[in-house]
Write an enzyme that holds these catalytic residues in place. Structure first.
Site, PDB file in Angstrom:
ATOM      1  N   ASP A  50       3.919   6.120   9.120  1.00 26.94           N
ATOM      2  CA  ASP A  50       3.076   6.366  10.297  1.00 26.94           C
ATOM      3  C   ASP A  50       3.513   5.559  11.519  1.00 26.94           C
ATOM      4  O   ASP A  50       3.411   6.028  12.653  1.00 26.94           O
ATOM      5  CB  ASP A  50       1.594   6.147   9.973  1.00 26.94           C
ATOM      6  CG  ASP A  50       1.326   4.844   9.242  1.00 26.94           C
ATOM      7  OD1 ASP A  50       2.279   4.073   8.982  1.00 26.94           O
ATOM      8  OD2 ASP A  50       0.157   4.600   8.899  1.00 26.94           O
TER       9      ASP A  50
ATOM     10  N   LYS B  40      -2.647  -0.437  -0.457  1.00 21.15           N
ATOM     11  CA  LYS B  40      -3.924   0.067   0.064  1.00 21.15           C
ATOM     12  C   LYS B  40      -4.820   0.646  -1.034  1.00 21.15           C
ATOM     13  O   LYS B  40      -5.541   1.615  -0.828  1.00 21.15           O
ATOM     14  CB  LYS B  40      -3.680   1.135   1.149  1.00 21.15           C
ATOM     15  CG  LYS B  40      -2.932   0.596   2.360  1.00 21.15           C
ATOM     16  CD  LYS B  40      -2.736   1.651   3.424  1.00 21.15           C
ATOM     17  CE  LYS B  40      -1.500   2.464   3.211  1.00 21.15           C
ATOM     18  NZ  LYS B  40      -1.147   3.309   4.387  1.00 21.15           N
TER      19      LYS B  40
END
Ligand code: ADP
Ligand code: MG
Length: 493
Positions: A229, A194
């Site tokens: 997450d 990311k």
């Protein structure tokens, strides 16, 4: 239950209205935009996800899952064991903290849990945007920043929260990058994704990195659970609903996890958990089979800091959709005169157009597409006519449609794997997929495309039992719940 944001340093996306007066004369259809039509058609066909493509993706996802469970390195999917063997039951009690390092935001949260009857008595959180320079700095700088945000937050703990004497505050640490988990409270960072390129963390235990930073700050807290997450979201959603078996994140990046039987994991080599089940983290961002890719995807990948990696993530997650659209629009401006004779200079700047822009433009229902015009003017400095605005919307829709439908196919791939292998079939009974992440939450078209693809693949009857549900901020509470489930202290529940 109180839910108070103590501070929020992240500005929500707002459309500037500085171009309400885009001259009407420029709204006339210009012949230049007509040559864009075949370019749009080509983009749409390159991004198309008809049923056979979706089937192929779903089947490949299942196959890759099997191969990754058999042996480490068996496929694109790492199928990482989370060491989360027991999920929250609702009986958890006490004060717990959570840290969530995603991709864009960093969140700290505390929750007072009251057991079956009272559930979540109080929760507070704080969110800050990660300063960009820290994404390219050193490991110490990043973890010092995290520890200092946590220290400030912990200092503001009010009267609603109670820690029994003699206990340390325990933390569930949500760290959403590929980690080779070594126990429930330790794990080695395999690589940054990311857009992060922090030096000195890869190959290290991220909990140790955090502990060292907390020591430097004199902060006496303890990490009881390290999760990502997706795992946090699964735990958080399961707290409220026993039928949750899969969780998917669509935010800056993307990932998925699910509840697997221990005896369906050959690479576990006979290890067992009391529950007989464990959560497996797919790291599905690395999936790559059968994806319909365009020249814009390939160019973006080549220019990225991790070329050839995270191809599914680069096709479906929030960090990249705006950039893919920008590349397509730049090409249309250069070769199809989308915005007239000149090419807007700012359109050449990588990542200037972001996914929230695409979403905002697609929500414009006005006849003159005023919002689209404003965004194009504010972001890339171009004055557009109605025709070019319509094309821009089509480009956004093409990119997000592909993303949503491929995510839907991925979900079906996981369900197929479960259905084929598990004694408790997923099909034919209520099965919940918990979703979270900014892209899922704030892009209605994306949500619709996911659901459409799932329904297309499974058919109307089977898909009725598959509930795809937003588990808002489940990952924060979920990590705190897993800190409770894995507390070092006696569970008085
Ligand atoms: P993280 O992935 O960093 O944990 P989030 O789950 O909040 O954080 O996701 C943030 C991402 O969600 C952003 O990078 C962006 O790509 C996407 N996003 C945020 N707002 C919107 C929006 N309004 N429309 C579409 N996508 C959005
Ligand atoms: Mg997140």
């Amino acid at each position: 239950m109180s839910f108070a944001a103590t501070t929020t340093a992240t500005p929500s996306f707002r459309i500037k209205r500085s171009t309400r007066g885009v001259p009407r004369t420029r709204m006339a259809v210009r012949s230049s935009t007509i040559s864009v039509a075949p370019m749009l058609t080509k983009l749409q066909s390159d991004c198309a996800t008809p049923l056979p493509v979706l089937r192929h993706v779903a089947d490949s996802m299942s196959t890759d899952m099997h191969a990754g469970l058999a042996v480490d390195g068996g496929s694109d999917l790492k199928m990482i064991l989370s060491y989360v063997d027991s999920l929250p039951t609702g009986n958890e009690k006490g004060l717990f903290y959570a840290l969530d390092l995603g991709g864009t935001n960093f969140r700290v949260l505390r929750v007072q849990l009251g057991g079956k009857e009272e559930r979540v008595i109080a929760t507070e959180f704080e969110q800050v945007t990660i300063p960009e320079k820290l994404m390219f700095g050193t490991s110490e700088e990043l973890f010092d920043f995290i520890a200092s945000v946590l220290a400030n937050f912990a200092q503001q703990e009010g009267g609603k929260f109670h820690l029994p004497p003699g206990r340390k505050r325990e933390i569930g640490f949500t760290f959403s990058f590929p980690v080779k988990q070594t126990s429930i409270d330790s794990g080695i960072l395999m690589k940054w994704t990311k857009g992060f390129a922090v030096s000195g963390t890869a190959g290290k235990d991220v909990v140790a990195c955090l502990n060292e930073a907390m020591d430097r700050k004199g902060l006496d807290m303890r990490v009881s659970a390290l999760v990502n997450d997706a795992v946090g979201t699964l735990a958080g959603a399961r707290y409220w609903d026993d039928d949750v078996v899969v969780a998917v994140i669509l935010g800056t990046g993307t990932n998925a996890c699910y509840v697997e039987r221990m005896d369906a994991i050959p690479k576990m080599q006979g290890k067992f958990s009391p529950s007989g089940r464990t959560i497996v983290n797919l790291e599905w961002g690395a999936f790559s089979k059968g994806l319909p890719l365009t020249v814009f995807d390939r160019d973006m990948d080549a220019a990225s800091i991790n070329p050839g990696e995270q191809i599914f993530e680069k096709t479906i997650s929030g960090m990249y959709l705006g950039e893919i659209a920008r590349r397509a629009l730049l090409n249309m401006a250069e070769e199809g005169a989308l915005f007239g004779e000149s090419v807007p200079e700012k359109l050449s700047m990588p990542f200037i157009l972001v996914t929230p822009h695409l979403s905002a433009m697609q929500q414009d229902n006005a006849d003159d597409l005023q919002t689209v015009g404003s965004i194009l003017y504010d972001v890339v400095g171009v004055e557009s006519n109605l025709n070019s605005r319509k094309i821009v919307i089509e480009v956004c829709d093409t990119i997000v449609k592909r993303a949503g439908r491929l995510a839907g196919a991925g979900i079906v791939g996981i369900l197929q794997k479960l259905g084929k292998d598990s004694k408790s079939a997923v099909f034919g009974k209520r099965t919940v997929v918990a979703m979270d992440g900014g892209l899922y939450e704030r892009y209605p078209q994306c949500r619709r495309y996911i659901k459409e693809a799932v329904a297309e693949l499974l058919g109307p009857e089977t898909s009725q039992n598959i509930i795809i549900e937003h588990s808002k901020d489940g990952s924060g509470i979920g990590a705190a719940l897993l800190a409770a489930t894995n507390s070092q202290y006696d569970h008085d529940y």
